[in-house]
Write an enzyme that holds these catalytic residues in place. Structure first.
Site: not given
Lengths: 342, 342
Positions: B204, B230-232, B250
């Site tokens: 995250d 991290g930034d997925f 979603h």
């Protein structure tokens, strides 16, 4: 981990806690007139979404949510009204109850966002917040469009109870009646329709007159039903055999409630009856959630109003001099309390 | 008049249309900490109302409404928690799901008042309205208090599904996993607890690290579970046997959803699996009202997010190269879709 499988589930907490999602989806659907539109017949998605002005992004989610909630049905790509939505949410049918929901959508939903403040201060959270000291009805009656919507809303949510009162009260014993705070006059009209021997009066503030008279005429009872301009709070009450007060008593504080019951007792002919109805709370105050929440709505909407149990109301009637009184269920959350004068 | 007795009743229309009353009453109760208070034991009316700071005017109506709604019980004058309220709405229990309801009370209830505007414009109605162009998560992650509440809220509503995933996925075939957008890390923690042979990663944004690490430590799985900042969305994904994404997909639009599924496919070890879960909508889009309403909540909260059916998700997985995929129910409204890489 087996406690998770056998213990309580969070589903009901989440369902009620996020219940405003389903509620607001239905309120927006009523606001947009979806059920009025579909009362003309089933429509395909593209035509319906286009006519309603729904942005493509969530048009299907919105309509399908109404399907999953049971207010629309869908076959292939065609949407149609469920039977209850068609009867009660089509603006062109006399059975329309959407007026109350339109009002809830435009006013109450937002005011209820301040419920916590209301619970902590005891103060209403509606338009009166910016107009302190005004009667809760002053602003309403000053605006003809808002007044008409309010009156139609009141008729809509009262209609089932009105039909029940027109049959359940022992009308054969009486000749005259007056409905206090009659609004559009649906209770007075239904009593007249079901009891051709009765002569009735609808009493309300003068502004309500034209709306009442139109409604009585449309129902063919103008000859036995007349409008009397008056303030049941300040002015005298008509001397009749039966006085009715529907969704009135809960608007007022305890002293005002008792005053109104006493005033009705004094005005009634000997042998007469007072019929009061509201979403009366069960005596144990543990079952009629709607009545208890309606009482919180009176907190939001009025300076001192509250809903009450059948025992409360019977107590006020006895205190005012009524010989005997009983409570009887009418329709949905509504019950009536009937008191008899010696 | 017999059509009234035999035809549809307006009750369900009124119950859903005014459903925001019950919903807001529960949200205010959670806000005031009533269930946390009563988790210490039953309390008499006077003590409870006093401690909660309830104004006398509607204190009884409020508490009795919670009784009638089934979240409190009352014996004589003593109130106590119903079992589900005690387990899920006491802030001091790890099973607390009230974080989501606190967030709904403070934010979503008000934003949903603009549902009609959202449906007509396709535009979100949350804080981003006054800060156009910002990512929906920028404001959230910038405020530690709001972030922590959001993370706890996410854990709360995910816990049942997380426990199900920890058992239902064929974990024996795998050695490593990473949970994307892990938040507090409840899914990663539950998987580690139920499967002692696994090594896991929670990924995250860096701000989430301390909250995740506290939670892993409190659950005694820090040795097999590490946080990876991290930034997925922008950065690379960890190369592991199983990637999980709970209540993530979603949030994003169709192109972004497909990109995330493809990126997961590329990162997975050969023979690996992707586990996606959300309040997946039934393929006929006519039953899971919660999933469809959640999609409207994505309309309110995000620039392009929406919920989807199992068939939709399986389609995106196949398109990304997954050999096989299936959907399986988890808990409440949540289901998972599992895709297998060759």
């Amino acid at each position: 981990m087996s406690n998770v499988a056998t213990g309580p589930s969070p589903d009901r907490v989440m369902q009620v806690g996020l219940g405003f999602w389903a509620s607001k989806a239905l309120l927006s659907a009523v606001e947009m007139g979806i059920f009025t539109e579909l009362a003309h017949g089933p429509e395909e998605f593209n035509g319906l979404a286009g006519r309603l002005g729904l942005h493509p992004r969530a048009a299907r989610d919105f309509l399908d949510a109404l399907v999953a909630l049971g207010f629309l049905h869908r076959t292939q790509d065609r949407y149609c009204n469920a039977p209850d939505a068609d009867l009660f949410l089509d603006r062109n049918k006399p059975s329309y109850i959407g007026g109350m929901l339109e009002m809830a959508n435009a006013r109450l939903y937002g005011f209820w966002n301040h419920l916590t403040e209301a619970l902590r201060t005891g103060q209403p959270q509606n338009e009166s917040k910016s107009d302190a000291g005004a009667s809760p009805f002053t602003a309403l009656y000053a605006d003809p469009a808002r007044l008409k919507a309010f009156l139609a809303a009141m008729s809509g949510i009262s209609h089932g109870a009105n039909l029940a009162i027109a049959r359940q009260v022992p009308w054969t014993k009486y000749k005259t009646y007056a409905d206090l705070g009659t609004a559009q006059g649906d209770l007075a009209v239904q009593i007249a329709l079901a009891n051709p021997h009765l002569q009735g009066i609808g009493l309300d503030l003068p502004e309500v007159g034209p709306v009442f008279e139109d409604y009585a005429k449309a129902n063919g009872v103008s000859e036995r039903l007349r409008f009397e301009p008056g303030d049941f709070f300040r002015g005298p009450l008509p001397a009749v055999d039966v006085l009715t007060m529907g969704h009135i008593l809960h608007d007022w504080n305890l002293a005002e409630k008792k005053m109104l019951v006493s005033k009705a007792y004094a005005a009634l002919n000997p042998g007469g009856a007072l019929v009061i109805y509201d979403a009366v709370i069960d005596d144990d105050r543990s079952k009629n959630a709607f009545g208890l929440l309606m009482s919180l709505n009176m907190l939001i909407e009025t300076p001192g109003g509250f809903d009450y149990t059948g025992a409360d109301c019977i107590g006020w009637m006895k205190e005012a001099g009524f010989r005997d009184a009983y409570m009887e269920h009418l329709a949905g959350p509504d019950s009536m309390v009937v008191g008899f004068k010696e």
